[in-house]
Design an enzyme around this catalytic site. Structure first.
Site, PDB file in Angstrom:
ATOM      1  N   HIS A  61       0.963   5.168   6.745  1.00 41.14           N
ATOM      2  CA  HIS A  61       0.712   5.774   5.424  1.00 41.14           C
ATOM      3  C   HIS A  61       0.884   7.297   5.478  1.00 41.14           C
ATOM      4  O   HIS A  61       0.952   7.879   6.554  1.00 41.14           O
ATOM      5  CB  HIS A  61      -0.687   5.379   4.947  1.00 41.14           C
ATOM      6  CG  HIS A  61      -0.838   3.883   4.806  1.00 41.14           C
ATOM      7  ND1 HIS A  61      -1.421   3.093   5.768  1.00 41.14           N
ATOM      8  CD2 HIS A  61      -0.419   3.053   3.833  1.00 41.14           C
ATOM      9  CE1 HIS A  61      -1.365   1.822   5.390  1.00 41.14           C
ATOM     10  NE2 HIS A  61      -0.766   1.768   4.214  1.00 41.14           N
TER      11      HIS A  61
ATOM     12  N   ASP B 178      -3.122   6.244  12.092  1.00 37.18           N
ATOM     13  CA  ASP B 178      -2.333   5.470  11.139  1.00 37.18           C
ATOM     14  C   ASP B 178      -0.987   6.179  10.970  1.00 37.18           C
ATOM     15  O   ASP B 178      -0.910   7.257  10.358  1.00 37.18           O
ATOM     16  CB  ASP B 178      -3.095   5.393   9.813  1.00 37.18           C
ATOM     17  CG  ASP B 178      -2.326   4.659   8.709  1.00 37.18           C
ATOM     18  OD1 ASP B 178      -1.093   4.493   8.835  1.00 37.18           O
ATOM     19  OD2 ASP B 178      -2.961   4.259   7.712  1.00 37.18           O
TER      20      ASP B 178
ATOM     21  N   SER C 279       0.818  -1.216   0.000  1.00 39.55           N
ATOM     22  CA  SER C 279       0.000   0.000   0.000  1.00 39.55           C
ATOM     23  C   SER C 279       0.855   1.271   0.000  1.00 39.55           C
ATOM     24  O   SER C 279       0.401   2.324  -0.440  1.00 39.55           O
ATOM     25  CB  SER C 279      -0.936   0.012   1.211  1.00 39.55           C
ATOM     26  OG  SER C 279      -0.186  -0.083   2.405  1.00 39.55           O
TER      27      SER C 279
END
Ligand SMILES: *[C@@H]1O[C@H](CO)[C@@H](O)[C@H](O)[C@H]1NC(C)=O
Ligand SMILES: *[C@@H]1O[C@H](CO)[C@@H](O)[C@H](O)[C@H]1NC(C)=O
Ligand SMILES: *[C@@H]1O[C@H](CO)[C@@H](O)[C@H](O)[C@H]1NC(C)=O
Ligand SMILES: *[C@@H]1O[C@H](CO)[C@@H](O)[C@H](O)[C@H]1NC(C)=O
Length: 429
Positions: free
Chosen positions: A408, A405, A161
């Site tokens: 990311h 998070d 990702s």
């Protein structure tokens, strides 16, 4: 857009049966491990701490220099930078006149995991930084040049990702130079394809978090615990990468289980599975070697380029940078100032594996060494400003750090810099 990480205990009944856990416990366990992966660097750092990183990197750098030195002949090269400039060593400079490269709201291709402003991030400072190497200036990113170069060609990002984030960043950097109606983005299973019609060019992303075949390969419902990767299986995915002109690989986070890595010999269809356990390092080394072998067999060095993006750092533990215990990237709006900051040690041992494997290979592959420059950027993560896929509990809401998070990155943001470095190494190797 679909969630990048989702949990479906029913996705692999055979593993379920073997584990003798009820689906409920399994979900719980899966979720715990998922959280551990996202937030607990402790889990990732259970191997090999003593390192001679500096000697490895000097060696690797000289290898890279030698390779690029051989070639004004490198495909796509149009110039050179100042002799011996290491573009990955430098500092962040505040720049409100040329950053960000685009507005979040002007790029319709950013998935809601990365649209931090739309998800309520109150500050914008993280968008206004430019990377300044110590030894030279980076050329400015030129979307027209990139698109002209890609005419009739394919550029492909393969990995996890984080690599998808870099792919989306590249699309955003280019898309404003393409008129409405002459561009499109489509997803076919593991493959997402951005097409610039007038250029007959595609920029693609292929989901393969280990590069090799694994039980985490579904692009939407990934297995996040009890990961198994299959030895010698790179062609399973690699057959979809053939004919690419510019390849950009990454792989890192999924290997960091904190446990030994399960490696399957034979096939996932075998009744009796032959699984061995390797240290994270040995398993990662196996992955690196497979990637290089694939590149050697499938990429023509006189016409194509291959890049590898080093580990994307996480900021899950504020004590790493002298913050309050229990904190993480949540509420961080300034970067880490200490130029020697590195973060958790396990990245070093992975860097060493990369250095060893790349140092020995004859395959011309260019390392985009983004780890250090990104490790300063605790301010640049999506934190809580991303689409949340499950309803947050009252307990979580009371403590936002618990669901931040710190893996990311917001777009526009840090990953645009990774692409400027890619641009630089492509045209000014
Ligand atoms: C990557 O770059 C950082 C910062 O310049 C450096 O400390 C590290 O040794 C480099 N790693 C490799 C393998 O070149
Ligand atoms: C960008 O690249 C194009 C195509 O090579 C070139 O014509 C143009 O002058 C470049 N723009 C800048 C600002 O350098
Ligand atoms: C378009 O690009 C592909 C490679 O991606 C090439 O095979 C094909 O011939 C090109 N078509 C045209 C019309 O140029
Ligand atoms: C966020 O950080 C600021 C200082 O930078 C502090 O005043 C504030 O209390 C913090 N907020 C939370 C919710 O931790």
């Amino acid at each position: 857009m679909k969630p990048l990480i989702a949990i479906s205990p029913s996705s692999s009944p055979s593993v379920l049966r073997k584990s003798r856990l009820s689906p409920y416990i399994f979900t719980l366990l899966a979720f715990t491990l998922f959280v551990a992966v996202l937030y607990g660097e402790d889990f990732m750092c259970m191997f090999d701490r003593e390192l001679q990183l500096s000697s490895v990197s000097t060696w690797l750098l000289s290898t890279t220099e030698r390779k690029s030195g051989e070639a004004g002949s490198l495909p796509f090269a149009i110039g050179t930078l100042e002799e011996g400039c290491d573009i990955f060593r430098g500092r962040w400079v505040r720049d409100e006149s040329t950053r960000p490269h685009y507005e979040e709201s002007d790029c319709p291709y950013i998935q809601p995991q990365l649209t931090c402003q739309a998800q309520g991030r109150p500050d914008k400072k993280y968008q206004f930084w430019r990377w300044q190497p110590h030894g030279c200036n980076l050329p400015s990113f030129n979307a027209t040049l990139m698109l002209e170069t890609l005419r009739g060609k394919r550029m492909m990002f393969v990995g996890d990702s984080l690599n998808r984030g870099q792919f989306v960043s590249m699309v955003c950097l280019l898309q404003s130079a393409i008129p409405e109606g002459a561009k499109s983005m489509e997803t076919f299973g593991s493959l997402t394809v951005f097409t610039a019609k007038d250029y007959n060019a595609t920029i693609e992303f292929y989901w393969a978090p280990f590069l090799l075949e694994s039980n985490s390969d579904d692009a939407i419902v990934h297995r996040i615990s009890d990961r198994i990767v299959r030895k010698g299986s790179i062609n399973k995915h690699g057959k979809h990468w053939k004919g690419t002109d510019i390849m950009v690989f990454n792989t890192y986070l999924w290997w960091m289980t904190g446990l030994k890595m399960k490696v399957l010999k034979g096939s996932f269809d075998d009744e009796a599975k032959d699984v061995v356990e390797l240290s994270t390092e040995d398993a990662y080394r196996m992955g690196m070697k497979s990637m290089l072998r694939w590149a050697q067999r499938n990429m023509d060095p006189s016409k194509t380029r291959v890049f590898f993006v080093s580990m994307s750092p996480t900021h899950g533990k504020s004590i790493d940078w002298g913050g309050e215990p229990g904190g993480n990237c949540y509420n961080e709006t300034a970067m880490i100032e200490d130029p020697n900051y590195w973060g958790s040690d396990c990245r070093k041992s992975v860097m060493r594996v990369i250095g060893e494997v790349f140092g020995k290979t004859k395959v011309p592959i260019t390392l985009l060494n983004i780890t250090q420059l990104s490790s300063y950027r605790k301010d640049a993560h999506t934190s809580i400003y991303k689409k949340q896929w499950s309803k947050l509990t009252a307990e979580q809401l009371a403590n936002p750090a618990s669901y931040a998070d710190c893996v990311h990155w917001c777009l526009p943001g840090l990953q645009d810099t990774w692409n400027e470095l890619l641009f630089t190494k492509l045209f000014y190797p």
